[in-house]
Scaffold this active site. Structure first.
Site, PDB file in Angstrom:
ATOM      1  N   HIS A 280       0.838  -1.205   0.000  1.00 25.49           N
ATOM      2  CA  HIS A 280       0.000   0.000   0.000  1.00 25.49           C
ATOM      3  C   HIS A 280       0.874   1.257   0.000  1.00 25.49           C
ATOM      4  CE1 HIS A 280      -3.375  -2.622   0.536  1.00 25.49           C
ATOM      5  NE2 HIS A 280      -2.997  -2.981   1.755  1.00 25.49           N
TER       6      HIS A 280
ATOM      7  N   ASP B 229      -4.885  -8.226  -2.986  1.00 24.57           N
ATOM      8  CA  ASP B 229      -5.201  -7.985  -1.587  1.00 24.57           C
ATOM      9  C   ASP B 229      -6.460  -8.731  -1.136  1.00 24.57           C
ATOM     10  OD1 ASP B 229      -5.227  -7.020   0.984  1.00 24.57           O
ATOM     11  OD2 ASP B 229      -5.346  -4.915   0.448  1.00 24.57           O
TER      12      ASP B 229
END
Length: 446
Positions: free
Chosen positions: A264, A315
């Site tokens: 991220h 993810d």
């Protein structure tokens, strides 16, 4: 085995009439401007298989379950409570079945290796299984059933927040101490197939102390992955704990370099952006999940201009599609900066630039060679040039057509380590795996 392609994307660029010789799952020879050898399989266009650097396979089973507004300030933290309730029901067999479905979808959309950020280690009551690698074995089973390449990243998770705070009940299936985690890593190593890679993943600075971070990252010479700066609340809490932002703290204290992937890294100031780019680490971007969770937008224009390395991940597996992840990186920048064609040099293809950057970054992050080149795994994707998205395409527009205009059916075949896993857009075992997945979800959610 020989494969022959009318056009193939090589490390040097597009080449015509390319023959690939494959032995023991690897490319041994690449020859351009050749005629097909006797018995060679013939196809139109080849691109390298992509690596998916960040997956929580079990979360594929909860895709779509959190799209109802529960409170005025719904965000990542309220989504996390739904995730905790879902995972409390899962057996190792459930984990294997759900993860296999996710891996089928990865292969069908062009991902040929996955970095499984695996933190669901304990039984439903929080006790360790008799075999510490029981659930790691479920991940390996899913990878072997589907044929996807695996970089297993066992996750160390010990605390609920910065400063070593006690874990919460919902986190009981994740929790380890350093000694127990070392045993888990070794037990996981013994489970891996021959071409798998083992790394470790301290979950985040929220979940580990500095001492634990140093101890667990010393357990392997392989890849190191960590969540960092995904949420504004996380950045603020880190500043309260340490006086520094998460990526700032890591750059000062963790010897961040080429073994590291920061997942991220959404909320960076300019100094962090430039320093992370210079570090040689990879930023593992998951823009589809980041959009779904309302995380924010990564400063990709500045980071790439500073020489930063990127890769993509799926993810939470809310929607699995390699092209969609790449497209979302560019589109997030366009929405934020109100310009077009942002993440490529002047005159260059955005799709080709993003694909090349993510391919190289994924190889680094997952610990494997990439590309259609001698010595690399024979991880190859052929595009369906009869698909309307490719009508009239030339080599210099193929990747832009796939990434920005493609949809279901744009991929024809996928080879993983030389084995044909996807034919005419469908995984060889997709129907069996999907049927099992349906039965598991009906039981879990019925």
């Amino acid at each position: 085995m020989d494969l022959w392609f009318e056009t193939a994307l090589l490390p040097t660029g597009w080449a015509e009439r390319v023959t690939l010789r494959i032995e023991s799952g690897r490319i041994t020879e690449v020859s351009a401007n050749t005629d097909p050898t006797p018995g060679a399989e013939r196809h139109r266009v080849a691109i390298p298989g992509m690596g998916n650097v960040h997956s929580h396979g079990f979360q594929r089973g909860m895709a779509g379950l959190s799209e109802r507004r529960g409170r005025p300030d719904d965000d990542f933290w309220s989504w996390r409570e739904i995730m905790y309730r879902f995972l409390d029901r899962l057996t190792p067999d459930d984990i294997a079945a759900i993860t296999a479905q996710a891996y089928v979808e990865m292969l069908e959309t062009g991902y040929t290796r996955v970095g499984e950020f695996h933190y669901l280690h304990n039984d439903v009551d929080g006790a360790r299984y008799a075999d510490p690698a029981e659930t790691a074995g479920a991940i390996v089973a899913a990878a072997e059933q589907t044929g996807i390449g695996l970089t297993l990243l066992p996750v160390f998770y010990a605390h609920s927040d910065f400063g070593g705070k006690d874990p919460k009940p919902g986190q009981r299936r994740f929790i380890s101490d350093v000694d127990g985690f070392a045993k888990l890593v070794e037990a996981s190593r013994a489970r891996l197939p021959a071409d798998a890679v083992l790394g470790v993943a301290p979950h985040s600075l929220r979940a580990v102390t500095p001492e634990e971070l140093a101890a667990v990252t010393a357990l392997t010479s392989g890849p190191l992955h960590i969540h960092a700066a995904e949420q504004v609340k996380e950045v603020e809490a880190c500043q309260q704990w340490s006086g520094a932002r998460p990526v700032e703290w890591l750059l000062h204290n963790a010897d961040i370099g080429t073994r590291w992937t920061l997942i991220h890294a959404t909320h960076l100031n300019d100094t962090e952006t430039d320093r992370l780019a210079r570090s040689g680490a990879v930023a593992g971007l998951c823009p589809v999940t980041e959009a779904n969770l309302g995380d924010g937008i990564f400063p990709a224009e500045r980071y790439l201009a500073a020489g930063g390395r990127i890769a993509t991940g799926t993810d939470s597996n809310i929607q699995i599609d390699a092209a969609y992840e790449l497209r979302s990186i560019e589109y997030s920048q366009r929405l934020s900066l109100r310009r077009r064609a942002i993440l490529s040099p002047e005159g260059a293809s955005v799709g080709e630039t993003l694909f090349g950057a993510a391919l190289a970054g994924a190889g680094q992050a997952l610990g494997v060679a990439t590309g259609i080149a001698p010595g690399a795994p024979a991880d190859i994707v052929s595009l369906n040039m009869n698909h309307p998205s490719f009508a009239g395409a030339s080599a210099d527009t193929i990747l832009d057509r796939w990434i920005f205009a493609g949809r279901a059916g744009a991929i024809d075949c996928v080879w993983r380590a030389g084995r044909l896993q996807v034919v005419r857009g469908k995984h060889r075992a997709g129907e069996v795996i999907a049927n099992h997945y349906h039965k598991i979800l009906e039981r879990l959610l019925g």
